[in-house]
Design a protein around this motif. Structure first.
Motif, PDB file in Angstrom:
ATOM      1  N   LEU A  32      10.654  37.266  30.096  1.00 47.07           N
ATOM      2  CA  LEU A  32      10.394  37.697  28.948  1.00 47.07           C
ATOM      3  C   LEU A  32       9.115  37.167  28.079  1.00 47.07           C
ATOM      4  O   LEU A  32       9.176  36.041  28.193  1.00 47.07           O
ATOM      5  N   GLY A  33       8.355  38.280  27.353  1.00 51.53           N
ATOM      6  CA  GLY A  33       7.538  37.722  26.734  1.00 51.53           C
ATOM      7  C   GLY A  33       6.864  38.580  25.851  1.00 51.53           C
ATOM      8  O   GLY A  33       7.358  39.658  25.412  1.00 51.53           O
ATOM      9  N   ILE A  34       6.164  38.276  24.806  1.00 51.71           N
ATOM     10  CA  ILE A  34       5.310  39.027  23.816  1.00 51.71           C
ATOM     11  C   ILE A  34       3.779  39.245  24.005  1.00 51.71           C
ATOM     12  O   ILE A  34       3.044  38.226  24.287  1.00 51.71           O
ATOM     13  N   PHE A  35       3.528  40.638  24.153  1.00 45.92           N
ATOM     14  CA  PHE A  35       1.847  40.955  24.476  1.00 45.92           C
ATOM     15  C   PHE A  35       1.317  42.034  23.485  1.00 45.92           C
ATOM     16  O   PHE A  35       2.122  42.637  22.931  1.00 45.92           O
ATOM     17  N   SER A  36       0.325  42.111  23.580  1.00 45.28           N
ATOM     18  CA  SER A  36      -0.470  43.207  22.888  1.00 45.28           C
ATOM     19  C   SER A  36      -1.232  43.939  23.921  1.00 45.28           C
ATOM     20  O   SER A  36      -1.822  43.197  24.713  1.00 45.28           O
ATOM     21  N   ALA A  69      19.936  47.859  25.426  1.00 44.97           N
ATOM     22  CA  ALA A  69      19.071  48.510  24.344  1.00 44.97           C
ATOM     23  C   ALA A  69      18.977  47.534  23.155  1.00 44.97           C
ATOM     24  O   ALA A  69      18.171  47.413  22.332  1.00 44.97           O
ATOM     25  N   GLN A  70      20.253  46.948  22.874  1.00 46.88           N
ATOM     26  CA  GLN A  70      20.345  46.031  21.671  1.00 46.88           C
ATOM     27  C   GLN A  70      19.392  44.821  21.679  1.00 46.88           C
ATOM     28  O   GLN A  70      18.722  44.558  20.689  1.00 46.88           O
ATOM     29  N   ALA A  71      19.349  44.390  22.903  1.00 49.20           N
ATOM     30  CA  ALA A  71      18.488  43.594  23.174  1.00 49.20           C
ATOM     31  C   ALA A  71      17.019  43.765  22.918  1.00 49.20           C
ATOM     32  O   ALA A  71      16.113  43.021  22.124  1.00 49.20           O
ATOM     33  N   VAL A  72      16.334  44.834  23.309  1.00 46.90           N
ATOM     34  CA  VAL A  72      15.310  45.241  22.783  1.00 46.90           C
ATOM     35  C   VAL A  72      14.975  45.788  21.635  1.00 46.90           C
ATOM     36  O   VAL A  72      13.888  45.342  20.861  1.00 46.90           O
ATOM     37  N   GLU A  73      15.960  46.376  20.856  1.00 53.72           N
ATOM     38  CA  GLU A  73      15.777  46.580  19.508  1.00 53.72           C
ATOM     39  C   GLU A  73      15.727  45.040  18.678  1.00 53.72           C
ATOM     40  O   GLU A  73      15.079  45.342  17.619  1.00 53.72           O
ATOM     41  N   ALA A  74      16.204  44.294  19.132  1.00 54.49           N
ATOM     42  CA  ALA A  74      15.869  42.889  18.397  1.00 54.49           C
ATOM     43  C   ALA A  74      14.788  42.422  18.511  1.00 54.49           C
ATOM     44  O   ALA A  74      14.497  41.306  17.601  1.00 54.49           O
ATOM     45  N   THR A  75      13.865  42.906  19.061  1.00 49.51           N
ATOM     46  CA  THR A  75      12.493  42.545  19.058  1.00 49.51           C
ATOM     47  C   THR A  75      11.409  43.156  18.481  1.00 49.51           C
ATOM     48  O   THR A  75      10.323  43.018  18.614  1.00 49.51           O
ATOM     49  N   ALA A  76      11.985  44.122  17.444  1.00 50.27           N
ATOM     50  CA  ALA A  76      11.250  44.938  16.655  1.00 50.27           C
ATOM     51  C   ALA A  76      10.114  44.374  15.767  1.00 50.27           C
ATOM     52  O   ALA A  76       9.229  45.024  15.498  1.00 50.27           O
ATOM     53  N   GLY A  78       8.063  41.944  16.872  1.00 49.33           N
ATOM     54  CA  GLY A  78       7.065  41.455  17.682  1.00 49.33           C
ATOM     55  C   GLY A  78       7.252  39.893  18.143  1.00 49.33           C
ATOM     56  O   GLY A  78       6.432  39.290  18.348  1.00 49.33           O
ATOM     57  N   THR A  79       8.831  39.662  17.892  1.00 51.17           N
ATOM     58  CA  THR A  79       9.113  38.212  18.599  1.00 51.17           C
ATOM     59  C   THR A  79      10.344  38.405  19.355  1.00 51.17           C
ATOM     60  O   THR A  79      10.950  39.457  19.427  1.00 51.17           O
ATOM     61  N   LEU A  80      10.652  37.042  20.000  1.00 54.03           N
ATOM     62  CA  LEU A  80      11.694  37.180  20.773  1.00 54.03           C
ATOM     63  C   LEU A  80      13.069  36.531  19.932  1.00 54.03           C
ATOM     64  O   LEU A  80      14.081  36.233  20.712  1.00 54.03           O
ATOM     65  N   ASN A  81      12.878  36.174  18.840  1.00 51.81           N
ATOM     66  CA  ASN A  81      13.625  35.476  18.129  1.00 51.81           C
ATOM     67  C   ASN A  81      15.255  36.203  18.073  1.00 51.81           C
ATOM     68  O   ASN A  81      16.060  35.627  18.163  1.00 51.81           O
ATOM     69  N   GLY A  82      15.019  37.210  17.821  1.00 50.76           N
ATOM     70  CA  GLY A  82      16.010  38.098  17.617  1.00 50.76           C
ATOM     71  C   GLY A  82      16.992  38.251  19.048  1.00 50.76           C
ATOM     72  O   GLY A  82      18.173  38.204  18.928  1.00 50.76           O
ATOM     73  N   LEU A  83      16.226  38.367  19.865  1.00 49.98           N
ATOM     74  CA  LEU A  83      16.950  38.616  21.299  1.00 49.98           C
ATOM     75  C   LEU A  83      17.377  37.126  21.647  1.00 49.98           C
ATOM     76  O   LEU A  83      18.421  37.166  22.178  1.00 49.98           O
ATOM     77  N   MET A  84      16.983  36.123  21.389  1.00 47.47           N
ATOM     78  CA  MET A  84      17.194  34.733  21.624  1.00 47.47           C
ATOM     79  C   MET A  84      18.682  34.759  21.001  1.00 47.47           C
ATOM     80  O   MET A  84      19.646  34.051  21.521  1.00 47.47           O
ATOM     81  N   ALA A  85      18.636  34.837  19.672  1.00 48.98           N
ATOM     82  CA  ALA A  85      19.861  34.825  18.948  1.00 48.98           C
ATOM     83  C   ALA A  85      21.054  35.514  19.513  1.00 48.98           C
ATOM     84  O   ALA A  85      22.377  35.085  18.930  1.00 48.98           O
ATOM     85  N   LEU A  86      21.085  36.481  20.132  1.00 50.66           N
ATOM     86  CA  LEU A  86      22.200  37.483  20.576  1.00 50.66           C
ATOM     87  C   LEU A  86      22.848  36.670  21.845  1.00 50.66           C
ATOM     88  O   LEU A  86      23.916  36.999  22.009  1.00 50.66           O
ATOM     89  N   GLY A  87      22.304  35.628  22.531  1.00 52.70           N
ATOM     90  CA  GLY A  87      23.098  34.918  23.436  1.00 52.70           C
ATOM     91  C   GLY A  87      22.925  35.721  24.783  1.00 52.70           C
ATOM     92  O   GLY A  87      22.112  36.565  25.042  1.00 52.70           O
ATOM     93  N   ALA A  88      23.810  35.154  25.811  1.00 55.14           N
ATOM     94  CA  ALA A  88      23.463  35.645  27.384  1.00 55.14           C
ATOM     95  C   ALA A  88      24.056  37.063  27.531  1.00 55.14           C
ATOM     96  O   ALA A  88      23.371  37.863  28.299  1.00 55.14           O
ATOM     97  N   MET A 121      -1.537  37.871  25.625  1.00 52.52           N
ATOM     98  CA  MET A 121      -0.302  37.256  25.645  1.00 52.52           C
ATOM     99  C   MET A 121      -0.166  36.503  24.142  1.00 52.52           C
ATOM    100  O   MET A 121      -1.150  35.958  23.594  1.00 52.52           O
ATOM    101  N   HIS A 122       1.294  36.347  23.601  1.00 58.07           N
ATOM    102  CA  HIS A 122       1.263  35.683  22.461  1.00 58.07           C
ATOM    103  C   HIS A 122       2.346  34.797  22.184  1.00 58.07           C
ATOM    104  O   HIS A 122       3.125  34.761  23.415  1.00 58.07           O
ATOM    105  N   ARG A 123       2.804  33.739  21.430  1.00 62.07           N
ATOM    106  CA  ARG A 123       3.685  33.105  21.583  1.00 62.07           C
ATOM    107  C   ARG A 123       5.050  33.826  21.553  1.00 62.07           C
ATOM    108  O   ARG A 123       5.062  34.856  20.862  1.00 62.07           O
ATOM    109  N   PRO A 124       5.906  33.384  22.531  1.00 58.65           N
ATOM    110  CA  PRO A 124       7.193  34.322  22.572  1.00 58.65           C
ATOM    111  C   PRO A 124       8.213  34.520  21.442  1.00 58.65           C
ATOM    112  O   PRO A 124       8.698  35.488  21.179  1.00 58.65           O
ATOM    113  N   ALA A 125       8.019  33.346  20.686  1.00 59.26           N
ATOM    114  CA  ALA A 125       8.847  33.407  19.381  1.00 59.26           C
ATOM    115  C   ALA A 125       8.096  32.585  18.271  1.00 59.26           C
ATOM    116  O   ALA A 125       7.172  31.808  18.534  1.00 59.26           O
ATOM    117  N   ARG A 126       8.671  32.837  17.048  1.00 56.13           N
ATOM    118  CA  ARG A 126       8.434  31.986  16.069  1.00 56.13           C
ATOM    119  C   ARG A 126       9.110  30.697  16.288  1.00 56.13           C
ATOM    120  O   ARG A 126      10.287  30.424  16.008  1.00 56.13           O
TER     121      ARG A 126
END
Length: 437
Positions: A32-36, A69-76, A78-88, A121-126
């Motif tokens: 997983l990553g963050i890109f533009s 779908a919830q995992a991707v919604e958590a990246t709205a 532009g970071t992976l922080n929300g997805l990371m918070a959801l767990g495995a 590519m950008h930093r994956p998370a804050r």
């Protein structure tokens, strides 16, 4: 511990042609990553071969359901922080559905792909906090010998996973310029310190660990539960100004010698992707103390380590001009971690310190016991006393302006596909701050 499943099948192929046999990003990886891309704001993606799967576009096409779908919604944001918070759970569901979506026998959706070469590519998370550990025992021993030849390891090393709090603001993804820092230096040959550009710039071959679900302040994470708080892994080069560090680190440890830049690979390789490459923690040498009870877990000792090959190369400006390939400086492995990642997390939180989604931990330099596997120039050149000779005829005590350092990581195991971490590269630029005496 995460188990292997159908997504790890080495016979899996993808309709994304470049993924088949790709050295880093076959369908068995799916980091997983963050890109533009173009005018789009930063967004979540997955590396697949030479392409990036645009996750918001996949969601918009209604190709994901449930927790995926919830995992991707958590990246709205532009970071992976929300997805990371959801767990495995959501992360695993996303991996399962993406594996099926990208499989060779699935309906192709080429419109959901972006050429990686055309993306930024950008930093994956804050990164709220960054902590650097010191779990590479061979690096700790080698560097200790420079200062304490008869007793290189301090008494606490085999009891405590040593670490220090670094600077999160200066963590950058691969390709960011490595501006030579300036600071106070005082070699033994000088009576007073001077201020100027670092003379002994170095790299450090490390792994980065991304934190997923955190813990409340005052509530430690037990070592047996630590794995569930880990969101993924990356490569990490914690650049070091050795001469500045040698003067400033007493008595409180690293400061400006480390905070000017740390480079990471931009893709988060998930614990699920690394499941096949888990190994038992290597046994401690006879006579070493057993971990204290709060750091010991039977399952973690049985499968808490990883088989990941780590390499560092150099390519000087002259080598690039002559068309010479990069020169390997060291080849090591994560087998040389004296403490597991779970032990790092458990110790970090053992005093009640709260970890948060997107926090980054560094392992410290992971050198092998032999010289061919050293993870820093400090070790390779024996603190500058034995310069290394490069294929171009140049020598290096420490890094010079124009030098390009690349970290490379691959997880390998017979019977499974090899997966990688992608680039972690930086080129040294001249100092920008050098006031007149």
């Amino acid at each position: 511990m995460t188990q292997t499943d159908a997504t790890h099948d080495p016979s899996l192929r993808s309709w994304v042609a470049s993924a088949n046999g790709h050295p880093d990003f076959p369908i068995q990886n799916l980091p997983l990553g963050i890109f533009s891309h173009g005018a789009h704001h930063p967004r979540a993606g997955v590396a697949i071969g030479d392409e990036i799967l645009d996750l918001p576009a996949v969601l918009e096409a209604e190709l994901l359901s449930g927790e995926a779908a919830q995992a991707v919604e958590a990246t709205a944001d532009g970071t992976l922080n929300g997805l990371m918070a959801l767990g495995a759970g959501p992360r695993r569901a996303l991996r399962t559905q993406l594996s099926a979506l990208l499989a060779a026998d699935a309906v192709p959706y080429p419109g959901l792909l972006r050429a990686a070469a055309d993306c930024t590519m950008h930093r994956p998370a804050r990164i709220g906090d960054y902590t650097d550990f010191f779990v590479g025992i061979h690096h700790a021993t080698n560097t200790g010998r420079f200062f304490r030849p008869d007793n290189p390891l301090l008494p606490n090393y085999k009891y405590v996973p040593i670490g220090y709090h670094g600077r999160a603001s200066s963590v950058r993804v691969t390709g960011a310029p490595v501006v030579r820092p300036s600071g106070q230096r005082k070699p033994a040959s000088e009576t007073e310190p001077s201020f100027g550009p670092c003379r002994n710039l170095d790299y450090e071959l490390e792994m980065g660990v991304w934190i997923g679900p955190g813990n409340d302040l005052g509530e430690p994470i037990p070592v047996g539960e630590a794995a569930s708080h880990i969101a993924g892994f990356c490569l990490l080069n914690d650049w070091s100004a050795r001469d500045i560090q040698g003067w400033e680190y007493q008595p409180l440890g690293p400061f400006l010698a480390k905070s000017f830049l740390s480079t990471i690979s931009p893709w988060v390789v998930t614990p699920e992707a690394l499941a096949p490459y888990r190994i038992p923690q290597p046994p401690r040498p006879n006579g070493d103390p057993a971990p204290l009870p709060y750091l010991h877990d039977v399952a973690d000792q049985a499968a808490g380590a990883f088989e990941i090959e780590l390499e560092v190369t150099i390519r000087t400006a002259t080598m690039r001009e002559k068309g010479l390939p990069p020169h390997r400086l060291g080849l090591s492995t994560t087998r040389h971690m004296y403490w597991t990642v779970a032990q790092m997390v458990a110790h970090h939180s053992s005093n009640g310190c709260d970890l948060n989604p997107g926090d980054l931990l560094g392992t410290g330099t992971l050198s092998a016991p032999e010289a061919s596997g050293y993870g820093s120039l400090l070790e390779v050149s024996q603190a500058g006393r034995q310069p290394v000779t490069l294929p171009s005829g140049e020598t290096r005590r420490f890094l010079e302006d124009g030098d390009e350092i690349a970290l490379i990581g691959h997880a390998r195991r017979e019977g499974f596909a090899t997966i990688g971490f992608g680039p972690c590269l930086g080129i040294v630029e001249p100092a920008r701050y050098n006031p007149a005496p």
